[in-house]
Design a protein around this motif. Sequence first.
Motif, PDB file in Angstrom:
ATOM      1  N   GLY A 174       7.221   7.529  -9.659  1.00 12.46           N
ATOM      2  CA  GLY A 174       6.128   8.099  -8.885  1.00 12.46           C
ATOM      3  C   GLY A 174       6.610   8.519  -7.521  1.00 12.46           C
ATOM      4  O   GLY A 174       7.781   8.328  -7.160  1.00 12.46           O
ATOM      5  N   ALA A 175       5.719   9.108  -6.749  1.00  7.32           N
ATOM      6  CA  ALA A 175       6.052   9.538  -5.393  1.00  7.32           C
ATOM      7  C   ALA A 175       4.801   9.551  -4.539  1.00  7.32           C
ATOM      8  O   ALA A 175       3.672   9.659  -5.040  1.00  7.32           O
ATOM      9  N   VAL A 176       5.041   9.428  -3.231  1.00  5.46           N
ATOM     10  CA  VAL A 176       3.966   9.373  -2.244  1.00  5.46           C
ATOM     11  C   VAL A 176       4.370  10.259  -1.072  1.00  5.46           C
ATOM     12  O   VAL A 176       5.546  10.353  -0.728  1.00  5.46           O
ATOM     13  N   ILE A 198       8.140  11.474   2.816  1.00  5.42           N
ATOM     14  CA  ILE A 198       8.154  11.567   1.351  1.00  5.42           C
ATOM     15  C   ILE A 198       8.972  10.432   0.765  1.00  5.42           C
ATOM     16  O   ILE A 198      10.122  10.205   1.162  1.00  5.42           O
ATOM     17  N   TYR A 199       8.376   9.742  -0.186  1.00  2.00           N
ATOM     18  CA  TYR A 199       9.062   8.664  -0.916  1.00  2.00           C
ATOM     19  C   TYR A 199       8.961   8.975  -2.398  1.00  2.00           C
ATOM     20  O   TYR A 199       7.885   9.362  -2.897  1.00  2.00           O
ATOM     21  N   ALA A 200      10.057   8.810  -3.120  1.00  2.08           N
ATOM     22  CA  ALA A 200      10.033   8.990  -4.576  1.00  2.08           C
ATOM     23  C   ALA A 200      10.856   7.892  -5.230  1.00  2.08           C
ATOM     24  O   ALA A 200      11.869   7.435  -4.692  1.00  2.08           O
ATOM     25  N   GLN A 202       6.960   0.653  -3.141  1.00  2.00           N
ATOM     26  CA  GLN A 202       7.648  -0.024  -2.039  1.00  2.00           C
ATOM     27  C   GLN A 202       6.904   0.113  -0.699  1.00  2.00           C
ATOM     28  O   GLN A 202       7.494   0.389   0.336  1.00  2.00           O
ATOM     29  N   GLY A 203       5.617  -0.116  -0.738  1.00  2.00           N
ATOM     30  CA  GLY A 203       4.798  -0.131   0.476  1.00  2.00           C
ATOM     31  C   GLY A 203       4.148   1.193   0.809  1.00  2.00           C
ATOM     32  O   GLY A 203       3.112   1.224   1.487  1.00  2.00           O
ATOM     33  N   TRP A 204       4.704   2.287   0.345  1.00  2.00           N
ATOM     34  CA  TRP A 204       4.167   3.605   0.721  1.00  2.00           C
ATOM     35  C   TRP A 204       2.766   3.814   0.170  1.00  2.00           C
ATOM     36  O   TRP A 204       1.865   4.289   0.873  1.00  2.00           O
TER      37      TRP A 204
END
Length: 376
Positions: free
Chosen positions: A208-210, A108-110, A332-334
């Motif tokens: 945002g988030a991925v 998880i990336y936010a 950032q790449g995610w």
Amino acid sequence: MSDFRALKDKVAVVGVGNTRYGNFPETDDYGLGADAFRDAVADCGIDKNEIDGLLVCRIPYYARMGEILGISPRWTIPLPPHGRMASMGIIEAVAALEAGLCKYVALIYANIGRSRRVNYGGEESPNIWDPWGYTSPGAAHAMMFQRHMALYGTTTEQLAEVSVAFRHNAGLNPDAVMRKPITIEDHENARPIVLPLRLLDYCLINDGAVCMILTTKERAKDLKKPPVMISGLGGREAFAHASLSNFERDFFYPQLQEIAAETYGMAGVGPSDIDAFMCYDNFSPTVLFSLEGLGFCGRGESGSFVEGGTLKVGGKLPTNTDGGHLSNSYMQGWALNVEAVRQLRGECGERQVPDCEVVQFIAATPCSRSIIYTRG
């Protein structure tokens, strides 16, 4: 360790999810991360309680993220907010799954940088180079591109081809933040930031988030969607000039050459086999450095290589088909890794690359990493 060959096709991406991208001051990192997690769990169709691995990036506190999600995994890694962490984190998750440390990993990336007015430089990260004007990653990349221009005759008009192509691709992506078409003239007339770089050479800053969910090849067979295999991995650090953050006088070329040999050797493919290319584009020159380092063109030839729409969907090498960091979102790449998965699944609508079977991600940074994805 000489390479990652033993990990070829052992792990699959089985679920991906993301929030909308933009400006969301009504929520926070955890809220965005939870929304992306929910989307990814639904995408792969598993019970969230089966997830026993958690990797978080740019999340303030990993345990709070677990509390909000209602999971207590047996394997957890928190990563710092640096842009190079996406592929580093995915590779760590692959290793953990192969070692049997967990069965299903949620990554998880936010990022809530837009709402919090993060500037990625200046007074936020003071250092000894401030008196010389190197107060941001953009300054380091401007100096590298200046050197590329001096050595090889690369022009800013050629650099503009990167920004113009990615904006074109973003125009095909209904979820991209910036979709208005731009021209080379627009690039050349944009506001200077750190010359020779201008506004359109810089990534966006947005919220945002991925989320990505990975598991082993065997477990992936029974899930909702066809698995996307991780078929090639490679990585190398460049710390020789690390006192000046994000700067490398050789454009990360030696490291990228080693990564190319490692990644392509493991996957059994080469640059000519890549159907879509996902390239970390914090600043537009990074794309040129990546193309040369991986062997898509000769050293010093990336400027001419990208001319004429090479990187557009429909071009010779469709790159950052969602619009990338320059026009879709700065995850950032995610998000680029998620785009790789969706291209291989055939889920990208108007921006879909026909017959897409092999997709490569690269992040050319002081900790460079590359991943090759293939259909399962």
